[in-house]
Write a protein that holds these residues in place. Sequence first.
Motif, PDB file in Angstrom:
ATOM      1  N   ILE A 451      53.213 147.322  85.349  1.00 42.68           N
ATOM      2  CA  ILE A 451      53.949 146.074  85.486  1.00 42.68           C
ATOM      3  C   ILE A 451      53.616 145.220  84.268  1.00 42.68           C
ATOM      4  O   ILE A 451      52.435 144.994  83.975  1.00 42.68           O
ATOM      5  N   SER A 452      54.601 144.748  83.540  1.00 46.23           N
ATOM      6  CA  SER A 452      54.349 143.978  82.328  1.00 46.23           C
ATOM      7  C   SER A 452      53.550 142.720  82.637  1.00 46.23           C
ATOM      8  O   SER A 452      53.878 141.976  83.565  1.00 46.23           O
ATOM      9  N   ASN A 453      52.500 142.500  81.844  1.00 43.60           N
ATOM     10  CA  ASN A 453      51.630 141.360  82.094  1.00 43.60           C
ATOM     11  C   ASN A 453      50.715 141.109  80.908  1.00 43.60           C
ATOM     12  O   ASN A 453      50.537 141.972  80.038  1.00 43.60           O
ATOM     13  N   ASN A 454      50.116 139.942  80.899  1.00 42.38           N
ATOM     14  CA  ASN A 454      48.990 139.621  80.027  1.00 42.38           C
ATOM     15  C   ASN A 454      47.810 139.308  80.933  1.00 42.38           C
ATOM     16  O   ASN A 454      47.956 138.548  81.898  1.00 42.38           O
ATOM     17  N   ALA A 455      46.657 139.869  80.624  1.00 45.99           N
ATOM     18  CA  ALA A 455      45.522 139.713  81.534  1.00 45.99           C
ATOM     19  C   ALA A 455      44.208 139.589  80.775  1.00 45.99           C
ATOM     20  O   ALA A 455      44.082 140.028  79.625  1.00 45.99           O
ATOM     21  N   LYS A 456      43.237 139.003  81.461  1.00 43.15           N
ATOM     22  CA  LYS A 456      41.857 138.975  80.996  1.00 43.15           C
ATOM     23  C   LYS A 456      41.039 139.758  82.007  1.00 43.15           C
ATOM     24  O   LYS A 456      40.998 139.405  83.192  1.00 43.15           O
ATOM     25  N   VAL A 457      40.404 140.813  81.534  1.00 42.90           N
ATOM     26  CA  VAL A 457      39.678 141.723  82.415  1.00 42.90           C
ATOM     27  C   VAL A 457      38.215 141.743  81.985  1.00 42.90           C
ATOM     28  O   VAL A 457      37.917 142.019  80.819  1.00 42.90           O
ATOM     29  N   ARG A 458      37.334 141.475  82.923  1.00 45.76           N
ATOM     30  CA  ARG A 458      35.905 141.484  82.608  1.00 45.76           C
ATOM     31  C   ARG A 458      35.329 142.866  82.868  1.00 45.76           C
ATOM     32  O   ARG A 458      35.369 143.383  83.985  1.00 45.76           O
ATOM     33  N   VAL A 459      34.779 143.473  81.815  1.00 51.49           N
ATOM     34  CA  VAL A 459      34.128 144.778  81.907  1.00 51.49           C
ATOM     35  C   VAL A 459      32.655 144.568  81.592  1.00 51.49           C
ATOM     36  O   VAL A 459      32.297 144.248  80.453  1.00 51.49           O
ATOM     37  N   GLY A 460      31.796 144.720  82.600  1.00 49.73           N
ATOM     38  CA  GLY A 460      30.400 144.390  82.395  1.00 49.73           C
ATOM     39  C   GLY A 460      30.264 142.911  82.088  1.00 49.73           C
ATOM     40  O   GLY A 460      30.630 142.058  82.891  1.00 49.73           O
ATOM     41  N   ASP A 463      34.650 140.082  78.278  1.00 48.93           N
ATOM     42  CA  ASP A 463      36.032 139.783  78.651  1.00 48.93           C
ATOM     43  C   ASP A 463      36.978 140.486  77.684  1.00 48.93           C
ATOM     44  O   ASP A 463      36.876 140.303  76.461  1.00 48.93           O
ATOM     45  N   VAL A 464      37.861 141.275  78.228  1.00 51.68           N
ATOM     46  CA  VAL A 464      38.827 142.024  77.431  1.00 51.68           C
ATOM     47  C   VAL A 464      40.210 141.459  77.697  1.00 51.68           C
ATOM     48  O   VAL A 464      40.651 141.387  78.852  1.00 51.68           O
ATOM     49  N   GLU A 465      40.893 141.051  76.647  1.00 49.23           N
ATOM     50  CA  GLU A 465      42.276 140.616  76.782  1.00 49.23           C
ATOM     51  C   GLU A 465      43.178 141.816  76.557  1.00 49.23           C
ATOM     52  O   GLU A 465      43.044 142.538  75.564  1.00 49.23           O
ATOM     53  N   ILE A 466      44.087 142.010  77.488  1.00 52.01           N
ATOM     54  CA  ILE A 466      44.924 143.206  77.473  1.00 52.01           C
ATOM     55  C   ILE A 466      46.350 142.830  77.835  1.00 52.01           C
ATOM     56  O   ILE A 466      46.585 141.903  78.614  1.00 52.01           O
ATOM     57  N   SER A 467      47.284 143.538  77.268  1.00 47.64           N
ATOM     58  CA  SER A 467      48.699 143.265  77.531  1.00 47.64           C
ATOM     59  C   SER A 467      49.404 144.584  77.821  1.00 47.64           C
ATOM     60  O   SER A 467      49.158 145.590  77.147  1.00 47.64           O
ATOM     61  N   LYS A 477      58.192 154.451  79.953  1.00 48.59           N
ATOM     62  CA  LYS A 477      57.524 154.069  78.705  1.00 48.59           C
ATOM     63  C   LYS A 477      56.634 152.848  78.958  1.00 48.59           C
ATOM     64  O   LYS A 477      57.109 151.816  79.436  1.00 48.59           O
ATOM     65  N   VAL A 478      55.355 152.979  78.621  1.00 48.51           N
ATOM     66  CA  VAL A 478      54.375 151.918  78.849  1.00 48.51           C
ATOM     67  C   VAL A 478      53.598 151.695  77.557  1.00 48.51           C
ATOM     68  O   VAL A 478      53.102 152.652  76.946  1.00 48.51           O
ATOM     69  N   GLU A 479      53.493 150.440  77.153  1.00 49.52           N
ATOM     70  CA  GLU A 479      52.751 150.103  75.943  1.00 49.52           C
ATOM     71  C   GLU A 479      51.608 149.158  76.302  1.00 49.52           C
ATOM     72  O   GLU A 479      51.810 148.158  76.995  1.00 49.52           O
ATOM     73  N   ILE A 480      50.407 149.485  75.813  1.00 47.12           N
ATOM     74  CA  ILE A 480      49.204 148.727  76.141  1.00 47.12           C
ATOM     75  C   ILE A 480      48.576 148.230  74.851  1.00 47.12           C
ATOM     76  O   ILE A 480      48.304 149.022  73.934  1.00 47.12           O
ATOM     77  N   ASP A 481      48.359 146.930  74.763  1.00 49.85           N
ATOM     78  CA  ASP A 481      47.770 146.327  73.567  1.00 49.85           C
ATOM     79  C   ASP A 481      46.444 145.665  73.911  1.00 49.85           C
ATOM     80  O   ASP A 481      46.341 144.936  74.908  1.00 49.85           O
ATOM     81  N   ILE A 482      45.442 145.913  73.079  1.00 49.77           N
ATOM     82  CA  ILE A 482      44.149 145.252  73.207  1.00 49.77           C
ATOM     83  C   ILE A 482      44.153 144.037  72.282  1.00 49.77           C
ATOM     84  O   ILE A 482      44.446 144.164  71.090  1.00 49.77           O
ATOM     85  N   LYS A 483      43.808 142.882  72.839  1.00 45.34           N
ATOM     86  CA  LYS A 483      43.921 141.636  72.074  1.00 45.34           C
ATOM     87  C   LYS A 483      42.582 140.914  71.937  1.00 45.34           C
ATOM     88  O   LYS A 483      42.552 139.716  71.669  1.00 45.34           O
TER      89      LYS A 483
END
Length: 647
Positions: A451-460, A463-467, A477-483
């Motif tokens: 599902i298209s989104n912008n998120a902040k994900v805490r790993v350990g 904080d990882v920003e991901i889109s 077709k799915v595209e994932i960007d690390i920000k």
Amino acid sequence: MNRIASVLALIALVACHSTKENDYPIEKIDLRDIKLTDNFWRPKIRQIQDVTIPVAFERCEAEGRFENFITAEAVMKGGAGKVRGKMPFDDTDVYKIIEGASLSLVSAPNPKLEADLDRYIAIVARGQEPDGYLTTWRTIDPTNPPAEWVHSLGKDGRCAKRWDNLGGSHELYNAGHLYEAAAAHYYATGKRNFLDIALKNADLLVRVFGASDNYDIPGHQIVETGLIKLYQITKKNDYLNLAKKFIDLRGDSTHRKPRGDYWQDHKPILEQDEVVGHAVRATYYYAGLTDIAAIFGDSLYKVTALRLWDNMVDRKMYVTGGIGARHNGEAFGDNYELPNLTAYNETCAAIGGVMWADRMFRLFGEADFYNILERMLYNGVLAGISLDGTCFFYPNPLESDGIYKFNQGHLTRAGWFECSCCPTNLIRFIPSIPELIYDVDNQGIFINMFISNNAKVRVGKTDVEISVSTDYPLNGKVEIDIKSHASTFALKIRIPDWATNRFPSELYRYENGITSPFKVILNGNNADYQENNGYIEINREWHEGDNVKLDLNMAVRKIAANPKIEDDKGKIALEYGPFVYCIEEIDNPEVFDQAFDATDFQVGFNTGKLGGINEIIASNDRRKWTFIPYYTWSNRGEGRMKVWINP
């Protein structure tokens, strides 16, 4: 190694990577850290807020749901009044709408709606008795409930004392939905006005049912998961222990006579190996069981949850993910009892199935739990609401003959029901869907829903920003960007069952194979990844600007059923992506009853039909058939439909 043994080994492996000793080894991320940008689910959540919630509040006001709280207050002050409504659980419609409205505020802030919720919560507070008790029909007139309720209450339809008819009074069911809603409202707004009502009621339950000589249990489960949510907010062990007590006492005949399998009250939970009885009660019960298994870290509970799950998925689930074969008792049938025309498949049961599947994934970490969840969501749940957000299915059959009024006396979706649990359950559930996208463990990030989104994900501690950008479910077709800046973690991307050659249930199989199910590109090159438990895992140091492209091979799949399913013998069903398809007579007047012998399948996006769908046009030299996603059927009036087709 058998299934149980292999899962126990997996439990040990996952647990060693857990951030907590006694909780789910895989955790959800904060719903408030996810901002949807997609064109499929975001409009549906806005529609719930803008269209469905106002309609539901209007219905509740017209049918006396809010008036009952005010009347209860008048009775407590020495006045008199009459209960309005048809069901002993009418209070829960108010709670569920507040829950869904609260969660919708996370995706779409709305000051007017938030103020309306405060006003409605103040009305609810007026109906609460001084010691915390809150069930309006009993406060108003416990000895003379409306005649329509007698079948629900059992006995003589009366409940002179609190809790003396829990098999039908729904007093604890009402409490459970109160807790679920109050937790969601507190989570979404930070306000305690609803939470304090729930805590006051929960403290009463602890005093009454936490007593060592009280062995009674709820008639309809959900108070268990509600109590656990209050525990997670307050860390008050009394709530957790009472939830576990309710789960453990069900089916125990040591101190009381069990009610039977309709209530999942026929044998103690650790002895149960088959999903039985009322399907909504069951899934809520099993969700609570899974919570307890995770929090207490008990392998016996874990194995029991898995044993029940396998029975449901491998013996009692429709191809749409629907569950509950029988109208009588709204219940599971026998193994392989899956009729199409008379299927019940209550919308609430599919929602309960999603809630249980999500918990099972977080406990065991296998992609198949989300493969089943996705099947339930896009078919079993989504079919329950019309495309305009105003009408609803209670049951969801896989066939309609245009004669049998399967939907509580209707041939198509209805605007409301005397028992309006399904409309209000959809309201409370759909705004929570964004929290199904991501999960995390010590190793990294799971992407479970596309599902298209912008998120902040805490790993350990990072904080990882991901889109995520995608037109899923319309294409693969799915595209994932690390920000975010450099960090090391595993990115775990679910491979849906429909993009493989393995169906995640023994009840069905894919007849046509698929080659090259997916491609994974990292920064323009073929990605180095591993496949593990149904996931693509890319474990590396990630940098801002890293890009992953996933291309899932979306093709028309032909599905055949286990020959033990009588209604489906020799028939086929079609699937494209996460959607199960059906044919309606309105599109196929000439060929609806013809033997299906198509040799060619073409998929095309029709922007002007049913809100924009991928149609499947199946054809041979003489005939053609038009298939639409099952969730869209019956949006153009009454008519015949079928999922399973005779060749």
